[in-house]
Design a protein around this motif. Sequence first.
Motif, PDB file in Angstrom:
ATOM      1  N   ILE A  10       9.156 -13.072   6.758  1.00 28.88           N
ATOM      2  CA  ILE A  10       8.404 -13.612   7.902  1.00 28.88           C
ATOM      3  C   ILE A  10       8.611 -12.728   9.129  1.00 28.88           C
ATOM      4  O   ILE A  10       7.672 -12.442   9.875  1.00 28.88           O
ATOM      5  CB  ILE A  10       8.848 -15.066   8.203  1.00 28.88           C
ATOM      6  N   TYR A  11       9.845 -12.242   9.295  1.00 30.18           N
ATOM      7  CA  TYR A  11      10.167 -11.463  10.489  1.00 30.18           C
ATOM      8  C   TYR A  11       9.424 -10.125  10.519  1.00 30.18           C
ATOM      9  O   TYR A  11       8.977  -9.674  11.575  1.00 30.18           O
ATOM     10  CB  TYR A  11      11.684 -11.228  10.555  1.00 30.18           C
ATOM     11  N   ILE A  12       9.288  -9.473   9.366  1.00 27.68           N
ATOM     12  CA  ILE A  12       8.635  -8.146   9.361  1.00 27.68           C
ATOM     13  C   ILE A  12       7.175  -8.234   8.935  1.00 27.68           C
ATOM     14  O   ILE A  12       6.527  -7.209   8.740  1.00 27.68           O
ATOM     15  CB  ILE A  12       9.384  -7.162   8.428  1.00 27.68           C
ATOM     16  N   ASN A  13       6.631  -9.452   8.829  1.00 25.27           N
ATOM     17  CA  ASN A  13       5.289  -9.631   8.289  1.00 25.27           C
ATOM     18  C   ASN A  13       4.192  -8.947   9.110  1.00 25.27           C
ATOM     19  O   ASN A  13       3.162  -8.531   8.584  1.00 25.27           O
ATOM     20  CB  ASN A  13       4.982 -11.133   8.174  1.00 25.27           C
ATOM     21  N   ASP A  14       4.414  -8.809  10.416  1.00 27.61           N
ATOM     22  CA  ASP A  14       3.381  -8.241  11.290  1.00 27.61           C
ATOM     23  C   ASP A  14       3.555  -6.744  11.521  1.00 27.61           C
ATOM     24  O   ASP A  14       2.909  -6.160  12.391  1.00 27.61           O
ATOM     25  CB  ASP A  14       3.382  -8.963  12.639  1.00 27.61           C
ATOM     26  N   ILE A  15       4.398  -6.108  10.737  1.00 30.26           N
ATOM     27  CA  ILE A  15       4.715  -4.703  10.975  1.00 30.26           C
ATOM     28  C   ILE A  15       3.503  -3.789  10.823  1.00 30.26           C
ATOM     29  O   ILE A  15       3.412  -2.742  11.455  1.00 30.26           O
ATOM     30  CB  ILE A  15       5.859  -4.263  10.012  1.00 30.26           C
ATOM     31  N   ALA A  16       2.547  -4.197   9.984  1.00 28.89           N
ATOM     32  CA  ALA A  16       1.406  -3.310   9.694  1.00 28.89           C
ATOM     33  C   ALA A  16       0.161  -3.640  10.526  1.00 28.89           C
ATOM     34  O   ALA A  16      -0.880  -3.012  10.335  1.00 28.89           O
ATOM     35  CB  ALA A  16       1.068  -3.386   8.208  1.00 28.89           C
ATOM     36  N   GLU A  17       0.269  -4.615  11.439  1.00 27.09           N
ATOM     37  CA  GLU A  17      -0.913  -5.090  12.159  1.00 27.09           C
ATOM     38  C   GLU A  17      -1.648  -3.989  12.908  1.00 27.09           C
ATOM     39  O   GLU A  17      -2.873  -3.937  12.924  1.00 27.09           O
ATOM     40  CB  GLU A  17      -0.520  -6.207  13.129  1.00 27.09           C
ATOM     41  N   LYS A  18      -0.932  -3.084  13.528  1.00 25.57           N
ATOM     42  CA  LYS A  18      -1.565  -2.066  14.369  1.00 25.57           C
ATOM     43  C   LYS A  18      -1.602  -0.684  13.708  1.00 25.57           C
ATOM     44  O   LYS A  18      -1.950   0.297  14.355  1.00 25.57           O
ATOM     45  CB  LYS A  18      -0.838  -1.972  15.717  1.00 25.57           C
ATOM     46  N   LEU A  19      -1.234  -0.623  12.429  1.00 30.06           N
ATOM     47  CA  LEU A  19      -1.213   0.668  11.746  1.00 30.06           C
ATOM     48  C   LEU A  19      -2.567   0.953  11.109  1.00 30.06           C
ATOM     49  O   LEU A  19      -3.191   0.077  10.507  1.00 30.06           O
ATOM     50  CB  LEU A  19      -0.124   0.706  10.676  1.00 30.06           C
ATOM     51  N   THR A  20      -3.023   2.186  11.220  1.00 29.64           N
ATOM     52  CA  THR A  20      -4.283   2.602  10.588  1.00 29.64           C
ATOM     53  C   THR A  20      -4.071   2.856   9.102  1.00 29.64           C
ATOM     54  O   THR A  20      -4.943   2.576   8.276  1.00 29.64           O
ATOM     55  CB  THR A  20      -4.811   3.886  11.261  1.00 29.64           C
ATOM     56  N   SER A  21      -2.921   3.400   8.757  1.00 34.12           N
ATOM     57  CA  SER A  21      -2.609   3.706   7.356  1.00 34.12           C
ATOM     58  C   SER A  21      -2.421   2.419   6.561  1.00 34.12           C
ATOM     59  O   SER A  21      -2.162   1.350   7.121  1.00 34.12           O
ATOM     60  CB  SER A  21      -1.334   4.545   7.265  1.00 34.12           C
ATOM     61  N   LEU A  22      -2.549   2.559   5.237  1.00 37.62           N
ATOM     62  CA  LEU A  22      -2.281   1.429   4.346  1.00 37.62           C
ATOM     63  C   LEU A  22      -0.777   1.308   4.169  1.00 37.62           C
ATOM     64  O   LEU A  22      -0.114   2.230   3.681  1.00 37.62           O
ATOM     65  CB  LEU A  22      -2.957   1.648   2.993  1.00 37.62           C
ATOM     66  N   THR A  23      -0.228   0.184   4.595  1.00 40.76           N
ATOM     67  CA  THR A  23       1.221  -0.025   4.564  1.00 40.76           C
ATOM     68  C   THR A  23       1.599  -0.914   3.390  1.00 40.76           C
ATOM     69  O   THR A  23       0.931  -1.901   3.096  1.00 40.76           O
ATOM     70  CB  THR A  23       1.698  -0.679   5.874  1.00 40.76           C
ATOM     71  N   ARG A  24       2.691  -0.548   2.725  1.00 38.62           N
ATOM     72  CA  ARG A  24       3.200  -1.334   1.598  1.00 38.62           C
ATOM     73  C   ARG A  24       4.639  -1.730   1.900  1.00 38.62           C
ATOM     74  O   ARG A  24       5.435  -0.890   2.355  1.00 38.62           O
ATOM     75  CB  ARG A  24       3.141  -0.517   0.304  1.00 38.62           C
ATOM     76  N   LEU A  25       4.959  -2.988   1.629  1.00 36.15           N
ATOM     77  CA  LEU A  25       6.304  -3.488   1.898  1.00 36.15           C
ATOM     78  C   LEU A  25       6.906  -4.038   0.613  1.00 36.15           C
ATOM     79  O   LEU A  25       6.220  -4.675  -0.190  1.00 36.15           O
ATOM     80  CB  LEU A  25       6.262  -4.608   2.943  1.00 36.15           C
TER      81      LEU A  25
END
Length: 535
Positions: free
Chosen positions: A129-144
């Motif tokens: 839950i804490y890191i869930n928004d990490i990719a919100e502003k990234l243009t690249s496709l992020t994988r966690l």
Amino acid sequence: MERIVFKHVYNHLHMNKLIYEYQSGFFQKNSTVHQLLEMYNCILNSLEKKEINCFVFCDFSRAFDKVWHRGLLHKMKAYGIHGNLLNWFESYLCDRQQKVVINTSSSSFCSLSAGVPQGSVLGPLLFIIYINDIAEKLTSLTRLYADDTSFNYSGNDQEQIKTVIDRDLEELNEWSRRWLMSFNPDKTEIMIFSNKDAPVLKFCLNDKEIPITKCHKHLGVTFCSDARWNSHIDNLIISVTKHLNILRKLKYQLCRKNLEKLYLVFIRPIFEYATEVWDNCGIGYFNKLESLQLEAARIVTGLPIFTKSKILYEEIGWETLADRRKRRKLQMFYNIQHNQAPDYLCKLVPPSVQSTTAYPLRNGNDIIVPFCRLSLTKESFIPSTINLWNHTDLSLRKSDSIAKFKIHLKRLNTTNKDVPKHFLYGPRKLNMILTQFRCYSSFLNYDLFRVNIIADPSCFCGCNIETVHHFLFDCSLYIHQREILMNNLRWLPDDLILNVKLLTSGNPNLSYEQNVNIFKHVFEFIKRSERFLVM
């Protein structure tokens, strides 16, 4: 209590699709293999299009210990967790203390304002839950995957790739500052996948240049910039060889049953981790891996190196690694077809043949095989498994559950069979000799002569050849020992033919105890003969 809370929070997040789609850690229907499959498919797609694909692998520093409690509660409230439940979580996190214990010495307690309890039921969910928004502003496709973060961007324009990656690294750095997390630049690496010579690009994180590497290990699999698996398989072979060396040292100390358990529990999983991902490594590596399993089979059974592979597999009852890889790929594909895998994998499967036409076709239930320019792509998971799937019986494809699918799929494999229980009986060295007799791979002169180890197949008694039959039934050197053996086997039913097969393999119509009784007397005969100097 934690399990009850976990269930309701997880259901809330799942039903409202609040969790980032490419988060693969700690959730049902998700695994490291799922993420690795999607990543590798992305790499191959860019190579098919002759694009440059830039992957960034980021490393959190002590990620679980740095979850800021106030920030976490703020995010939980934003995701719709409020009221008494939010108060419960606040109580769950606050007033926690820790101390350090070394031998008999310990520090004083200190209060914690950050970190989720590791080893707890709720800890992983709170971290996600804490890191869930990490990719919100990234243009690249992020994988966690829990605290493993990677993102990529592909294209033909090098400057655009550099601009996008630089911007995303800055956004990532800003996110980590805002939420009191930190990335470790020393463990962050970049890989560039390209059909052509890799472009010379430079990237920085926290004013420190990020190294561009040719190989990187992610979630247990070593990726190389040429999208091949040479380094991964070489590392796998080294790991398996070390384990086999330990197993070899135990060859005479443990019984066959325990040796086999050690192999199946500790060594074969090394062969099979993420095989769906690297199954296009090539026939040369497949043969190397198969030879290592054959070596394990020789250690377990006690059969010598000159035993033929087919006989060895019949004796041990294992499937070949190639057959197991095919089965695992089909099982994975079954789950994808039946929505028992992450959505990002399900979306990769092409439509059926029937969905592309209004006319009823005989192969309408088949999946369209995607066109592949590169042989590396053609042999990768999606195209190769679709070919396997299309050649699988339709009734099997439509099995009600994965359990039934696995059972029916296993029955189709002719190399896999159950080994009679009495084959495992007896003192280790005597059991090995009887196994060698059964497989006609013993150290009797004729068996050694057949494989060109010795030049003379004759027996010490003067007979022209020393076969297993000769040793057990005819050799004049063991007349007294043979009389004892035959007297002890008088209880056998009259309809059974007393031959080599009965003495070395038993009979399926006899009980386990009866077959063991046969083996006991054969062991005694071997010991009394002193032919093999067995104690």
